[in-house]
Scaffold this active site. Structure first.
Site, PDB file in Angstrom:
ATOM      1  N   GLU A   1      -7.732  -0.220  -7.237  1.00  8.16           N
ATOM      2  CA  GLU A   1      -6.616  -0.850  -7.791  1.00  8.16           C
ATOM      3  C   GLU A   1      -7.665  -1.688  -9.142  1.00  8.16           C
ATOM      4  OE1 GLU A   1      -4.858  -1.699  -3.640  1.00  8.16           O
ATOM      5  OE2 GLU A   1      -7.007  -1.247  -4.393  1.00  8.16           O
TER       6      GLU A   1
ATOM      7  N   HIS B   1     -12.267  -1.953  -5.890  1.00  5.20           N
ATOM      8  CA  HIS B   1     -11.354  -1.894  -4.785  1.00  5.20           C
ATOM      9  C   HIS B   1     -10.692  -0.835  -5.843  1.00  5.20           C
ATOM     10  CE1 HIS B   1      -9.960  -5.154  -0.980  1.00  5.20           C
ATOM     11  NE2 HIS B   1     -11.184  -4.695  -2.266  1.00  5.20           N
TER      12      HIS B   1
END
Length: 153
Positions: free
Chosen positions: A59, A57
């Site tokens: 992040e 992901h």
């Protein structure tokens, strides 16, 4: 909710640039930037398909870059900008990294872990909580996701 400031808008635009890269690569268009002392030290977009990694992901990848840049997993005094409200995995990674402030664009009513379905990042039962600012460039962050999923239906 406080009014968005120019700095937050500018940095969310950088996260949106990452989301656009993800979009162009057939990835769910989410982008993130990690900021330390007004400098971007990590930037990433979703790469689950490209890397065939369920943890890739935006992040997580941006946090990894920031930790490498600083030479430490302890990311105190760091702000993380992301176009979509983090999922539980990403929210907990932010807690583990001791991120100071989370700024996100659009909520995620299906998997959001910063207030939509749960609020991991401000849960007092954990030993760390962070400030959360939501809705920065919400319209722009929502539109790229809507376009992506409409094209796949």
């Amino acid at each position: 909710m406080p009014k968005n400031n120019d700095k937050d808008i500018s940095l969310m635009q950088e996260a949106l640039k990452e989301a656009e890269i993800a979009y162009s690569r057939q990835e769910v268009p989410v982008g993130a930037v990690v900021v330390y002392q007004n400098k971007i030290i990590g930037r990433a977009h979703n790469q689950k398909e490209e890397l065939q990694d369920p943890t890739a992901h935006a992040e997580i990848l941006a946090i990894q870059q920031a930790a490498k840049y600083l030479g430490s997993w302890y990311l105190e005094d760091i702000d993380l900008y992301v176009t979509l409200e983090p999922c539980p995995m990403c929210a907990y990674a932010m807690l583990q990294a001791r991120i100071n402030r989370l700024i996100f664009g659009t909520p995620d009513p299906k998997a959001g872990a910063a207030g939509s379905i749960i609020n991991i990042v401000q849960d007092k039962r954990f030993n760390h909580q962070m400030e959360v600012v939501s809705g920065v460039l919400k319209k722009e962050c929502s539109l790229i996701l809507q376009k992506f999923f409409q094209e796949r239906r």
